[in-house]
Design an enzyme around this catalytic site. Structure first.
Site, PDB file in Angstrom:
ATOM      1  N   CYS A   1     -18.743   4.253 -17.856  1.00 25.65           N
ATOM      2  CA  CYS A   1     -19.922   4.049 -17.007  1.00 25.65           C
ATOM      3  C   CYS A   1     -20.738   2.832 -17.438  1.00 25.65           C
ATOM      4  CB  CYS A   1     -20.798   5.299 -17.015  1.00 25.65           C
ATOM      5  SG  CYS A   1     -19.974   6.757 -16.293  1.00 25.65           S
TER       6      CYS A   1
ATOM      7  N   CYS B   1     -19.636  -0.147 -15.504  1.00 25.33           N
ATOM      8  CA  CYS B   1     -19.585   0.012 -14.042  1.00 25.33           C
ATOM      9  C   CYS B   1     -20.667  -0.831 -13.376  1.00 25.33           C
ATOM     10  CB  CYS B   1     -19.770   1.478 -13.675  1.00 25.33           C
ATOM     11  SG  CYS B   1     -19.758   1.767 -11.886  1.00 25.33           S
TER      12      CYS B   1
ATOM     13  N   CYS C   1     -13.835   3.641 -13.299  1.00 30.94           N
ATOM     14  CA  CYS C   1     -14.228   4.996 -12.884  1.00 30.94           C
ATOM     15  C   CYS C   1     -13.000   5.903 -12.886  1.00 30.94           C
ATOM     16  CB  CYS C   1     -14.881   4.946 -11.503  1.00 30.94           C
ATOM     17  SG  CYS C   1     -15.776   6.443 -11.051  1.00 30.94           S
TER      18      CYS C   1
ATOM     19  N   ASP D   1      -8.391   5.560  -0.811  1.00 28.49           N
ATOM     20  CA  ASP D   1      -7.260   6.111  -1.556  1.00 28.49           C
ATOM     21  C   ASP D   1      -7.805   7.025  -2.656  1.00 28.49           C
ATOM     22  OD1 ASP D   1      -8.327   4.358  -3.425  1.00 28.49           O
ATOM     23  OD2 ASP D   1      -6.389   3.512  -4.009  1.00 28.49           O
TER      24      ASP D   1
ATOM     25  N   GLU E   1       0.824  -1.210   0.000  1.00 27.40           N
ATOM     26  CA  GLU E   1       0.000   0.000   0.000  1.00 27.40           C
ATOM     27  C   GLU E   1       0.858   1.260   0.000  1.00 27.40           C
ATOM     28  OE1 GLU E   1      -3.015   0.046  -0.623  1.00 27.40           O
ATOM     29  OE2 GLU E   1      -3.570  -2.043  -0.290  1.00 27.40           O
TER      30      GLU E   1
ATOM     31  N   TYR F   1      -5.738   6.198   5.374  1.00 21.26           N
ATOM     32  CA  TYR F   1      -5.930   5.218   4.306  1.00 21.26           C
ATOM     33  C   TYR F   1      -5.131   3.931   4.554  1.00 21.26           C
ATOM     34  CZ  TYR F   1      -4.752   2.673   0.130  1.00 21.26           C
ATOM     35  OH  TYR F   1      -4.508   1.650  -0.733  1.00 21.26           O
TER      36      TYR F   1
ATOM     37  N   LEU G   1      11.992   4.739  -7.412  1.00 21.32           N
ATOM     38  CA  LEU G   1      10.554   4.673  -7.166  1.00 21.32           C
ATOM     39  C   LEU G   1       9.984   6.040  -6.797  1.00 21.32           C
ATOM     40  CD1 LEU G   1       8.259   2.610  -7.185  1.00 21.32           C
ATOM     41  CD2 LEU G   1       8.733   2.130  -4.781  1.00 21.32           C
TER      42      LEU G   1
ATOM     43  N   GLN H   1       0.759   7.096  -5.154  1.00 20.43           N
ATOM     44  CA  GLN H   1       1.309   8.021  -6.158  1.00 20.43           C
ATOM     45  C   GLN H   1       2.241   7.323  -7.161  1.00 20.43           C
ATOM     46  OE1 GLN H   1       2.756  10.741  -2.963  1.00 20.43           O
ATOM     47  NE2 GLN H   1       1.593  12.310  -4.043  1.00 20.43           N
ATOM     48  N   THR H   2       2.054   6.025  -7.341  1.00 19.33           N
ATOM     49  CA  THR H   2       2.915   5.266  -8.249  1.00 19.33           C
ATOM     50  C   THR H   2       2.065   4.291  -9.064  1.00 19.33           C
ATOM     51  OG1 THR H   2       4.707   5.383  -6.606  1.00 19.33           O
ATOM     52  CG2 THR H   2       4.961   3.808  -8.406  1.00 19.33           C
TER      53      THR H   2
END
Length: 349
Positions: free
Chosen positions: A191, A194, A184, A133, A32, A115, A75, A37-38
């Site tokens: 959609c 979904c 999403c 997240d 996690e 989170y 990273l 951001q990766t």
């Protein structure tokens, strides 16, 4: 029930990632943190190498920070690696190497926010804790058509979903993340594919593209930086950045920002005098590197620098050393400096 539709979709469409199905809190924690951001494709290889090098909390806590940063090299967002190291040591000293199940105790560890604590608590310990997240934030903002989502409001609606199937909290949390990543999406969400489109308030109201609202970004600052590649007896001078702050704990070629009234070569000479207490003469330009960080961009100019006099006495760096080209591969460098290192190796400056 919305949760059941999410669960049905997740069981047939969940992403294939190395940590899927893991219940070991250590593995979940590492995954996690790395995924923040990766891109998932990038995380895969790093995750497997990291666990090979540090298979559990005790091995991570017993390591030194240089080894952790080297394993993390490339990273980005290196504060994540520093916090993993700090939290591992805290777990060993305060919790005998065991992860607490209590979310508040998890949040007390370095680098673990709401989170990550929710992800560990739900996936590893089966607790009905939300894990919101960026992907889940987008799904929930649209599903409930929340005009100005806050962390508190999103956690509230997530808890409502979890209450429908509390024993399936881990799967619901992961379904929200996967749905945001695959269907999403920020732009052009699918959609029609979904599983909860029939319950989506934003779709019904025609506000999907407005949820969540996009942040207005101002101009991105740009800085020019000059560094010196100083060599002596086949060795190169490198310095270690302070552990706190941008790129903390990484090694780099010494230098700094170019002032408006000086040339790039003059800036390199001045910076090495001010930051390392050595006098050098500027030689040829070795490499020019363009690099973007999250909130600014730099153009880095690396010059060959001939040592005239002085012994390094760093002003801000926490350490320095003379390393051979072969030894430089043992140190963790930021991406821009890595490009300079590649040029140095190629040109044998």
């Amino acid at each position: 029930m919305t949760s059941r539709a999410l669960l049905r979709w997740f069981r047939s469409r969940q992403r294939d990632v190395p940590w899927r199905g893991a219940t070991d809190p250590y593995r979940i924690w590492v995954a996690e943190v790395m995924a923040q951001q990766t891109r998932m494709e990038t995380v895969r290889g790093y995750y497997e190498r990291f666990l090979s090098r540090f298979p559990d909390v005790h091995s991570l806590a017993a390591s030194n920070l240089d080894d952790v940063l080297k394993c993390w090299e490339g990273l980005g967002y290196y504060a994540r690696a520093r916090n993993l190291h700090r939290a591992a040591r805290r777990l060993v000293t305060d919790h005998a190497g065991e992860f607490p199940a209590d979310p508040s105790a998890l949040r007390a560890l370095p680098g673990i926010g709401a989170y990550t604590a929710g992800a560990i608590a739900s996936i590893a310990f089966g607790l009905p804790e939300p894990a919101v997240d960026g992907n889940a934030r987008r799904v929930l903002s649209r599903l409930f058509d929340i005009e100005r989502p806050t962390s508190a409001s999103l956690e509230d609606v997530a808890r409502g979903l979890l209450s429908e199937e509390p024993q399936r909290a881990a799967e619901i949390n992961q379904a929200l993340m996967d749905l945001g990543g695959a269907v999403c999406t920020p732009r052009n969400p699918d959609c029609s594919a979904c599983p909860v489109s029939g319950s989506c308030a934003a779709l019904a109201h025609g506000t999907v593209d407005q949820r969540p609202p996009r942040r207005q970004r101002g101009p991105i600052p740009h800085h020019e930086v000059a560094v010196g590649v100083v060599q002596r007896n086949g060795r190169v001078l490198i310095a270690r950045r302070p552990e706190e702050g941008l790129l903390g704990g990484l090694w780099e070629f010494p230098g700094g920002k170019i002032e408006p009234d000086e040339t790039r070569a003059e800036a390199m000479v001045r910076e090495l005098r001010e930051e390392m207490a050595i006098v050098v003469a500027a030689g040829k330009l070795i490499e020019r590197v363009e690099h973007a960080y999250s909130h600014f961009r730099i153009t880095l100019y690396a010059f060959d620098a001939r040592l005239l006099r002085g012994t390094p006495r760093p002003r801000h760096a926490t350490a320095w050393t003379w390393a051979t080209l072969a030894e430089l591969s043992e140190y963790a460098f930021p991406a821009a400096n890595q490009r300079v290192l590649d040029a140095v190796r190629a040109n044998r400056v």
